[in-house]
Design an enzyme around this catalytic site. Structure first.
Site, PDB file in Angstrom:
ATOM      1  N   ARG A  53       0.865  -1.180   0.000  1.00 35.32           N
ATOM      2  CA  ARG A  53       0.000   0.000   0.000  1.00 35.32           C
ATOM      3  C   ARG A  53       0.899   1.226   0.000  1.00 35.32           C
ATOM      4  O   ARG A  53       2.118   1.124   0.118  1.00 35.32           O
ATOM      5  CB  ARG A  53      -0.959  -0.027   1.212  1.00 35.32           C
ATOM      6  CG  ARG A  53      -0.269  -0.535   2.459  1.00 35.32           C
ATOM      7  CD  ARG A  53      -0.770   0.084   3.683  1.00 35.32           C
ATOM      8  NE  ARG A  53      -0.561   1.515   3.668  1.00 35.32           N
ATOM      9  CZ  ARG A  53       0.605   2.109   3.904  1.00 35.32           C
ATOM     10  NH1 ARG A  53       1.697   1.405   4.185  1.00 35.32           N
ATOM     11  NH2 ARG A  53       0.704   3.425   3.867  1.00 35.32           N
ATOM     12  N   ASP A 243      -1.490  10.888  -2.177  1.00 37.20           N
ATOM     13  CA  ASP A 243      -1.787   9.841  -3.165  1.00 37.20           C
ATOM     14  C   ASP A 243      -1.988  10.407  -4.557  1.00 37.20           C
ATOM     15  O   ASP A 243      -1.876   9.691  -5.550  1.00 37.20           O
ATOM     16  CB  ASP A 243      -3.033   9.063  -2.751  1.00 37.20           C
ATOM     17  CG  ASP A 243      -2.720   8.203  -1.548  1.00 37.20           C
ATOM     18  OD1 ASP A 243      -2.780   8.733  -0.418  1.00 37.20           O
ATOM     19  OD2 ASP A 243      -2.360   7.032  -1.740  1.00 37.20           O
TER      20      ASP A 243
HETATM   21  O1  MRU Z   1      -4.664   3.395   1.781  1.00 37.28           O
HETATM   22  P1  MRU Z   1      -3.179   3.538   1.794  1.00 37.28           P
HETATM   23  O2  MRU Z   1      -2.534   2.958   3.015  1.00 37.28           O
HETATM   24  O3  MRU Z   1      -2.553   3.028   0.513  1.00 37.28           O
HETATM   25  O4  MRU Z   1      -2.937   5.108   1.837  1.00 37.28           O
HETATM   26  C1  MRU Z   1      -1.631   5.597   1.915  1.00 37.28           C
HETATM   27  C2  MRU Z   1      -1.566   7.067   2.073  1.00 37.28           C
HETATM   28  O5  MRU Z   1      -2.570   7.738   2.121  1.00 37.28           O
HETATM   29  C3  MRU Z   1      -0.231   7.698   2.072  1.00 37.28           C
HETATM   30  O6  MRU Z   1      -0.216   8.843   2.864  1.00 37.28           O
HETATM   31  C4  MRU Z   1       0.135   8.094   0.639  1.00 37.28           C
HETATM   32  O7  MRU Z   1       0.023   7.001  -0.225  1.00 37.28           O
HETATM   33  C5  MRU Z   1       1.500   8.650   0.532  1.00 37.28           C
HETATM   34  S1  MRU Z   1       2.716   7.366   0.691  1.00 37.28           S
HETATM   35  C6  MRU Z   1       4.245   8.013   0.497  1.00 37.28           C
END
Ligand code: MRU
Length: 366
Positions: A53, A243
């Protein structure tokens, strides 16, 4: 970064096994287990179920998935099928599309017989580039932390607050938001990090595990504590990941980020976002209107997972039977609330002009 003295990336290619290895993140922080991805279904499952993730890691994983598909059948038809299949796994992090587009743009003009090797090399390149991008984000973020430290009484820690896990587990290495923390800590700047729990998936526990393994002082707090801590002068700087950031500078990140930015503005606390360039979506401007927000199963809200007395993972229900859970996984922080974007090329305002000035090559390529 190191786990029990051994350096790990969050995913890596094992030449002897001819396959990608990942860290099974659903088991962390309770169990450290390496898991091999053998089939394209394994790749999709890993992304959807969040064995891997974090936006940059999702992108790198997809690149290796495309490489696997090309090793099996390198025709145009299979390339397009694989693009669609992997792209459908998670909708919000733009790094997924960025990696798949980059693969398809590179592979399409090549003879079919050359595609498998080129796709694997591209996946290696994407992974290596991610590490270097994050190292540089850390250098630029370190300068901000150093400035804050210089304004505090000697020896008093800089208090940071972060949300979700934008750490090395969410990237290939270093992390984005955590890279400045690691580099500041290694430079001897006293630090303390407030780590938001980040319900419902508790990515904050991953951040706490990372920071603890590196010796960075930190405290785990519930998601709603941030405003209170800021009101009482206990946060010097907020730093989160993203993201997807629009060409105008709106920042989409884990649900709850927006509320931290509102509280930060109300309390005069600088709110920075660590932004690797592959996370910029140059095709969209208005984050609230244009970025698709992943809606995950309500069961992630109504049930929580943790380690039981015997160390094994247990799932317990926290709501009355029949109560539905609503689970938007991300939100958008409008650019007016963002103090600055920390990119691999330096720190800039969250504005279309500043982003285009820092990345003229990428802005022009759209
Ligand atoms: O749902 P996830 O755990 O994939 O979400 C991750 C995040 O929101 C992070 O803050 C984002 O991907 C930045 S990672 C460097």
């Amino acid at each position: 970064m190191k786990v029990n003295g051994t350096h790990y990336r969050s995913l890596w290619w094992d030449d002897a096994k001819g396959a990608v290895q990942i860290i099974e993140q659903r088991l962390l922080p309770h169990e450290f287990r390496v898991h091999q991805l053998d089939t394209l279904d394994d790749y999709a499952f890993a992304i959807v179920e969040m064995q891997v993730r974090g936006a940059p890691l999702i992108g790198a994983t997809a690149a290796y998935g495309m490489a696997l598909a090309m090793a099996q059948d390198a025709t145009d038809a299979n390339m397009d099928r694989t693009w669609d299949f992997l792209h459908a796994t998670r909708p919000t992090a733009i790094n997924l599309r960025w990696a798949l587009d980059r693969a398809r743009d590179l592979l399409r003009p090549l003879p079919v017989g050359d595609r498998a090797a080129a796709a694997l090399q591209l996946a290696h390149d994407i992974a290596d580039e991610d590490v270097e991008i994050n190292r540089r984000i850390g250098e630029h973020g370190l300068r901000i932390i150093r400035d804050i430290a210089a304004r505090k009484p000697a020896g008093e820690p800089v208090h940071l607050l972060t949300h979700c896990n934008a750490g090395w587990l969410a990237t290939v290495d270093w992390g984005t938001a955590t890279s400045p923390m690691y580099q500041a800590h290694d430079a001897g700047i006293p630090l303390h990090v407030w780590v938001d729990e980040t319900r419902p998936r508790n990515q904050g526990a991953l951040t706490a595990w990372e920071l603890g393994s590196h010796g960075v002082p930190h405290t785990y707090v519930v998601d709603n504590a941030g405003g209170h801590l800021m009101q009482h002068g206990q946060v010097d700087m907020v730093i989160t990941g993203t993201d997807r950031t629009t060409r105008a500078g709106d920042v989409c990140n884990k649900i709850g980020t927006y509320l931290k930015a509102l509280a930060a503005q109300d309390n005069g606390v600088p709110f920075y976002v660590a932004l690797p360039s592959p996370t910029i979506d140059w095709r969209v401007s208005d984050g609230v209107a244009e970025i698709p927000i992943e809606e995950r199963t309500g069961r992630e809200i109504t049930h929580v997972q943790g380690a039981g007395a015997d160390g094994g993972l247990e799932v317990v229900q926290v709501t009355p039977e029949g109560t539905p859970g609503g689970n938007p996984a991300f939100d958008v922080t409008p650019r007016r609330l963002v103090t600055g974007l920390i990119t691999e090329r330096g720190v800039c305002d969250a504005s279309p002009e500043a982003l285009a000035a820092l990345f003229p090559d990428l802005a022009a390529a759209v």
